[in-house]
Design a protein around this motif. Structure first.
Motif, PDB file in Angstrom:
ATOM      1  N   THR A 136       1.374  -1.274  -0.186  1.00  0.00           N
ATOM      2  CA  THR A 136      -0.339   0.090  -0.138  1.00  0.00           C
ATOM      3  C   THR A 136       1.405   1.311  -0.019  1.00  0.00           C
ATOM      4  O   THR A 136       2.265   1.124  -0.257  1.00  0.00           O
ATOM      5  N   PHE A 137       0.506   2.520  -0.419  1.00  0.00           N
ATOM      6  CA  PHE A 137       1.015   3.612  -0.155  1.00  0.00           C
ATOM      7  C   PHE A 137       0.156   4.915  -0.110  1.00  0.00           C
ATOM      8  O   PHE A 137      -1.149   4.701   0.124  1.00  0.00           O
ATOM      9  N   GLN A 180      -0.720   0.018  -3.982  1.00  0.00           N
ATOM     10  CA  GLN A 180      -0.619  -0.136  -5.578  1.00  0.00           C
ATOM     11  C   GLN A 180      -0.992  -0.985  -6.272  1.00  0.00           C
ATOM     12  O   GLN A 180      -1.708  -1.767  -6.355  1.00  0.00           O
ATOM     13  N   GLY A 197      -2.372   7.163  -0.560  1.00  0.00           N
ATOM     14  CA  GLY A 197      -3.203   7.533  -1.711  1.00  0.00           C
ATOM     15  C   GLY A 197      -3.793   8.780  -1.337  1.00  0.00           C
ATOM     16  O   GLY A 197      -4.620   8.880  -2.447  1.00  0.00           O
TER      17      GLY A 197
END
Ligand code: ADP
Ligand code: ZN
Length: 644
Positions: A404-405, A511, A407
């Protein structure tokens, strides 16, 4: 003998198993106490034993109602192979054969009688059964009685009459369908008198669930199959033409695969099905027409090439893998395009009610596929169960969690783009249109509507089109954006989305997948601690025996049993009786052959040693009360067999 012990010894003697599976024993005890039972257990849980064991202990006959003619024959074959006198009556038999079987039944030679529901209406069953003593009526696939189930069969309505005719005989209803409504229907239609249904967990622990992007789908399927050479499995495709295409392509790549769908001739269909069941062809490419009534325990994998239309179908179809309890893998190839195709189909449905239900179910399926949570937990929640563990260690999301990032910025870009469009034009647009604005597409439509002059035009160069679609769908799952199915799937900000725009909080997003060509981790095949060469030898022998006798391979021995042999290297009949799935009848029929196989194998590869030498146990006391004339084991085994 104490009841628990006695049941276990029947389990061992007739089926060769050491332990009951969850709820089996409780159900059997209830049935032996002459009470009605409703058992809701998932596929593979071992429902059949729940009425087969009481039938061995009761004095009279057990009637089993089963909707599938092919399955009936298989079950009777399995029982006969275990030395249990069983037969069936259905429309596939000639009048002569029917008469012969009826006489056999009336003379009390049969313990378990399988009937199709039509039979109940046809025969003068009430008359005939007067002469019989019936201890139990088991209704398999009991959900077929409910219009709310996924497989309503009007013939099942005849069962109410059966209950009326034989009010004193306890009934056992069994099904793998879980919804409340169907359960209630079964109880009322059969007039069951139960305190509490037996409901098993829907967690199929031996199945691994993986969902992968459909990009390069064929390559992925090929890699998947290549690491599973000779294993048996089903690949589901949405359409008949899809089935044909895939089967042909696989054959061209040297994989033995056959097609199965409703458009094929009946003969071809049943030939293909037979070859699959008899392990003569490992891979079946099929529409969902295939599978109902396939009782093959060693299906090692189920692949969905296309998106199923709802979670219930996905669960049912994947549920055909691993009925024997061994590890089996489920792979679904997901694409948004498939979801769109389903939506178009739904639009063609007749009633608004049907459309609404189908749409909601499809959205749940999409959500399931796109989620980054444990697949098992999601599935169980769908069936009203909670999964207590933080990780199941056997789904893609638990095994390789998605990266994940932060976002927040892309999320804000999307949300403000939706907002700007509405502000500018006074109408909402669909997902693709938003993606085109963000990525600065040069289309006629954007120009005409003036969307190329919006401040959000071309601000999304960090992702490609598919990346943005992926992100927007995540925002839908996070309930920041709503896609309105009643207005051409246009995108709207939800109240949470509006708040998000104002407050700009942090948001972790998955991602998006890389552009085409990115590799997905290859899926390892299941491996177990057994001698693969001996296993192959045994399997070949099993195939030979099965064709000789015209029965499916698993009627002879299950994969579990073969693996057990290929681990333990039995050398005496005593060793053989320690093997899972070998009872007295199988010992007699195949004992020598297995020992020959093992001996031959060992003489060719002298290194093989037993994994662990299990101490030989005394055989359970024979259940003399049964009064079943059992074939005696062959000489040499006899002294050990008779027991105390
Ligand atoms: P269901 O009807 O619930 O789908 P089945 O009755 O077909 O399941 O059983 C699935 C498989 O599990 C069969 O191969 C059966 O012989 C096996 N089985 C059932 N009970 C046991 C047990 N107690 N131990 C080991 N194997 C079992
Ligand atoms: Zn998981």
């Amino acid at each position: 003998m104490e009841q628990g012990k006695r049941l276990k010894s029947v389990l061992k003697e007739f089926f060769g198993y050491d332990e009951f599976r969850p709820l089996q024993e409780e159900i059997i005890v209830e049935a032996l106490a002459k009470k009605d039972v409703l058992a809701v257990l998932p596929t593979g849980a071992g429902k059949s034993l729940c009425f087969q064991i009481p039938s061995l202990i009761n004095e009279g006959t057990t009637i089993v109602i089963s909707p599938l003619i092919a399955l009936m024959k298989d079950q009777v074959d399995v029982l006969s192979a275990n030395g249990i006198p069983a037969t069936f009556l259905n429309s596939s038999l000639s009048p002569d054969e029917l008469r012969r079987r009826r006489n056999q039944i009336l003379s009390g030679q049969i313990r378990i009688l399988y009937l199709s529901p039509e039979r109940i209406a046809l025969t003068q069953l009430a008359e005939e059964t007067k002469a019989l003593s019936i201890d139990l009526i088991a209704v398999d696939e009991a959900h077929c009685i409910s219009e709310w189930g996924h497989d309503f069969r009007p013939e099942y309505r005849h069962l109410a009459a059966l209950r009326r005719d034989l009010p004193q005989v306890p009934m056992m209803a069994l099904t793998a369908t879980a919804t409340e409504r169907v359960r209630a229907d079964i109880v009322s239609a059969l007039g069951l008198d139960i305190q509490q249904p037996f409901i098993g967990s829907f967690d199929r622990k031996n199945l691994t669930y993986r969902i992968d992007d459909k990009q390069n789908g064929f390559k992925k399927i090929l890699a998947f199959l290549e690491s599973r050479r000779d294993q048996s499995g089903i690949i589901y495709c949405h359409s008949r033409s899809g089935v044909e295409r895939l089967a042909t392509k696989l054959q061209q790549h040297g994989i033995q695969a056959l097609p199965y769908h409703a458009g094929l001739d009946r003969d071809v269909r049943s030939r293909h099905q037979d070859r699959f069941i008899r392990d003569e062809c490992p891979v079946m490419c099929a529409t969902i027409a295939f599978g109902m009534g396939i009782d093959k325990p060693n299906v090692r994998f189920v692949v969905h090439q296309d998106l199923p239309k709802n979670i219930e179908s996905y669960y049912q179809e994947t549920g055909r893998a691993g009925r024997d309890g061994l590890r089996s893998d489920c792979l679904l190839l997901y694409s948004v395009g498939d979801a769109t195709k389903h939506r178009l189909f739904i639009d063609e449905k007749a009633s608004a009610q049907e459309q609404t239900i189908a749409r909601e179910q499809l959205e749940q399926m999409i959500h399931f596929s796109e989620s980054d949570r444990c697949r098992r937990a999601l599935l169980l929640e769908y069936f009203g169960e909670t999964y207590p563990e933080a990780s199941c260690d056997s789904c893609d999301n638990c095994l390789d969690p998605k990266a994940t990032f932060d976002g927040s910025v892309p999320a804000l870009k999307v949300l403000s783009c939706i907002y700007r469009v509405y502000q500018h034009s006074g109408f909402a647009v669909g997902l693709n249109h938003i993606v085109e604005i963000l990525t600065g597409a040069k289309t006629e439509k954007l120009r005409r509507w003036g969307h190329d002059s919006l401040s959000t035009y071309n601000i999304g160069t960090e992702f490609g089109r598919s990346g943005w679609s992926h992100l927007i769908r995540q925002l839908i799952h996070h309930k920041l954006v709503q896609q309105d199915p009643n207005r051409f799937n246009t995108l709207h900000l939800t109240p949470q989305g509006t708040t998000f725009l104002r407050e700009k909080p942090k948001l972790a997003l998955i991602q998006p997948p890389q552009r085409p060509g990115s590799a997905s981790p290859s899926l390892p095949a299941s491996s177990d601690d057994f001698d693969p060469e001996l296993f192959d030898r045994l399997r070949t022998e099993r195939k030979r025996l099965a064709s000789e006798r015209g029965v499916p391979a698993y009627v002879i021995f299950s994969d579990v049993t073969l693996r057990h042999i290929a681990r333990a290297y039995p050398t005496t009949t005593e060793d053989l009786l320690e093997i899972h799935g070998i009872g007295a009848a199988k010992l007699k029929d195949y004992g020598e052959l297995i020992l020959d196989c093992v001996r031959e194998h060992q003489s060719q590869s002298p290194a093989s040693e037993p994994a662990a030498n299990s101490p030989s146990q005394r055989l359970p006391e024979r259940i003399s009360k049964l009064g079943i004339t059992k074939r005696r084991p062959q000489a040499g085994a006899q002294d050990r067999f008779v027991g105390p």
